[in-house]
Scaffold this active site. Structure first.
Site, mmCIF file in Angstrom:
data_model
loop_
_atom_site.group_PDB
_atom_site.id
_atom_site.type_symbol
_atom_site.label_atom_id
_atom_site.label_comp_id
_atom_site.label_asym_id
_atom_site.label_seq_id
_atom_site.Cartn_x
_atom_site.Cartn_y
_atom_site.Cartn_z
ATOM 1 N N ASN A 7 26.481 17.791 50.877
ATOM 2 C CA ASN A 7 26.925 16.677 51.716
ATOM 3 C C ASN A 7 26.009 16.632 52.932
ATOM 4 O O ASN A 7 26.183 17.397 53.882
ATOM 5 C CB ASN A 7 28.388 16.915 52.136
ATOM 6 C CG ASN A 7 28.876 15.913 53.164
ATOM 7 O OD1 ASN A 7 28.235 14.886 53.392
ATOM 8 N ND2 ASN A 7 30.013 16.214 53.776
ATOM 9 N N LYS A 9 25.722 14.505 55.196
ATOM 10 C CA LYS A 9 26.306 13.857 56.386
ATOM 11 C C LYS A 9 25.271 12.901 56.988
ATOM 12 O O LYS A 9 24.587 12.203 56.250
ATOM 13 C CB LYS A 9 26.793 14.929 57.373
ATOM 14 C CG LYS A 9 27.734 15.948 56.702
ATOM 15 C CD LYS A 9 28.456 16.837 57.674
ATOM 16 C CE LYS A 9 29.344 17.826 56.918
ATOM 17 N NZ LYS A 9 30.147 18.669 57.757
ATOM 18 N N HIS A 87 36.893 13.083 53.364
ATOM 19 C CA HIS A 87 36.348 14.198 54.157
ATOM 20 C C HIS A 87 37.082 14.259 55.501
ATOM 21 O O HIS A 87 37.414 13.226 56.088
ATOM 22 C CB HIS A 87 34.843 14.010 54.366
ATOM 23 C CG HIS A 87 34.205 15.236 54.939
ATOM 24 N ND1 HIS A 87 34.295 15.551 56.277
ATOM 25 C CD2 HIS A 87 33.514 16.243 54.360
ATOM 26 C CE1 HIS A 87 33.680 16.704 56.485
ATOM 27 N NE2 HIS A 87 33.192 17.143 55.333
ATOM 28 N N GLU A 156 38.464 22.515 51.924
ATOM 29 C CA GLU A 156 37.615 22.665 53.105
ATOM 30 C C GLU A 156 38.486 22.864 54.338
ATOM 31 O O GLU A 156 38.890 21.872 54.992
ATOM 32 C CB GLU A 156 36.758 21.410 53.323
ATOM 33 C CG GLU A 156 35.756 21.160 52.231
ATOM 34 C CD GLU A 156 34.525 20.423 52.783
ATOM 35 O OE1 GLU A 156 33.427 20.928 52.605
ATOM 36 O OE2 GLU A 156 34.686 19.364 53.400
ATOM 37 N N SER A 202 30.860 25.978 55.872
ATOM 38 C CA SER A 202 29.864 26.987 56.262
ATOM 39 C C SER A 202 29.335 27.830 55.100
ATOM 40 O O SER A 202 29.006 29.006 55.293
ATOM 41 C CB SER A 202 30.416 27.891 57.366
ATOM 42 O OG SER A 202 30.692 27.119 58.518
ATOM 43 N N GLY A 223 27.543 21.498 53.495
ATOM 44 C CA GLY A 223 27.094 20.525 54.489
ATOM 45 C C GLY A 223 25.726 20.896 55.037
ATOM 46 O O GLY A 223 24.694 20.662 54.406
ATOM 47 N N GLY A 224 25.715 21.518 56.219
ATOM 48 C CA GLY A 224 24.466 21.818 56.932
ATOM 49 C C GLY A 224 23.391 22.453 56.051
ATOM 50 O O GLY A 224 22.220 22.050 56.101
HETATM 51 P P1 PGA Z 1 29.266 22.753 56.484
HETATM 52 O O1 PGA Z 1 30.004 21.415 56.057
HETATM 53 O O2 PGA Z 1 28.755 23.411 55.227
HETATM 54 O O3 PGA Z 1 28.180 22.316 57.404
HETATM 55 O O4 PGA Z 1 30.290 23.608 57.167
HETATM 56 C C1 PGA Z 1 30.798 21.345 54.906
HETATM 57 C C2 PGA Z 1 31.429 19.998 54.789
HETATM 58 O O5 PGA Z 1 31.888 19.453 55.811
HETATM 59 O O6 PGA Z 1 31.468 19.425 53.694
#
Ligand code: PGA
Length: 239
Positions: A7, A9, A87, A156, A202, A223-224
């Site tokens: 994702n 974002k 989300h 999540e 994370s 995500g990141g």
């Molecule tokens: P993250 O985001 O891996 O940056 O924590 C996960 C998400 O929000 O889908």
């Protein structure tokens, strides 16, 4: 086989997307299903990449006079085969309701797009022992029986999602396992349906090997770390 969903974002601009694509273009997915969910305006840059494409949201509307919306059939026409729905950032920032999430799931399924429903508790709900209650409300409030087995469920916890700078502390393997089992049993009991459950929050190269020992998980929503080619590659190769 794990389902690995990136994702992205709103992290990247065009040049960074191109760099990312160069890094992941030729990697070996093994038997994993790899899905990248870029910002809509960059979807076409992925036309030569071997991964599946997902979107980060889907409209409640059908094609027509809905300024700024992108509909399920428009995504389908760009080879989008997965859609992240509900989300927590959208539930919070755009006030997405269960009713809207239900509609989005239906719209996706009508176009044969696989919905990835994000569910999870916030920190105070966790601290007061409400996690299962929150998950149950989010699932039963947005899933119709007939669609239950067409949806992928991404657990999540909001408190484990990174702030974009630092990864957050994540639940222990035992906690994630317990929740994955809870979601699967709930879907079996309520809808007589088998569920695929992902973990998100994370996920990164430092924790993927340990997370991958949770047999009850069917994959990850990232995500990141899905915006950095090297990190995403490492996660795929170690899943
Ligand atoms: P993250 O985001 O891996 O940056 O924590 C996960 C998400 O929000 O889908």
């Amino acid at each position: 086989m794990k389902i690995i969903i990136g994702n992205q974002k709103s992290y990247l601009t065009k040049e960074k997307v191109k760099d990312f694509i160069l890094k992941i273009k030729d990697i070996n997915y093994k038997d994993n299903e790899v899905v990248v969910c870029p910002s809509d305006i960059y979807i076409s840059l992925y036309s030569d990449v071997n991964c599946k494409i997902g979107c980060q949201n889907i409209s409640v509307s059908n094609n027509g006079p809905s300024t700024g919306e992108t509909t399920a059939s428009q995504y389908k026409s760009m080879n989008v085969s997965y859609a992240i729905i509900g989300h927590s950032e959208r539930r919070t920032n755009q006030n997405e309701s269960l009713e809207q999430i239900k509609l989005k799931i239906q719209n996706a399924i009508n176009e044969n797009i696989i919905p990835i429903l994000c569910i999870g508790e916030n920190r105070s709900q966790k601290d007061s022992g409400e996690t299962e209650h929150v998950l149950k409300e989010e699932i039963l409030g947005s899933i119709e029986k007939e669609f239950a087995n067409k949806v992928i469920y991404a657990y999540e916890p909001l408190w484990a999602i990174s702030d974009g700078i630092n990864p957050a502390v994540i639940p222990s393997n035992d906690e994630i396992r317990r929740i994955a089992i809870y979601i699967k049993e709930l879907l079996r009991k309520e809808f007589n349906s088998e569920a695929k459950v992902l973990y998100g929050g994370s996920v990164n190269p430092k924790n993927i090997v340990e997370l991958n020992s949770i047999n009850e998980l069917d994959g990850y929503l990232i995500g990141g770390a899905s915006t950095k080619g090297d990190e995403f590659t490492y996660i795929i190769e170690n899943s």
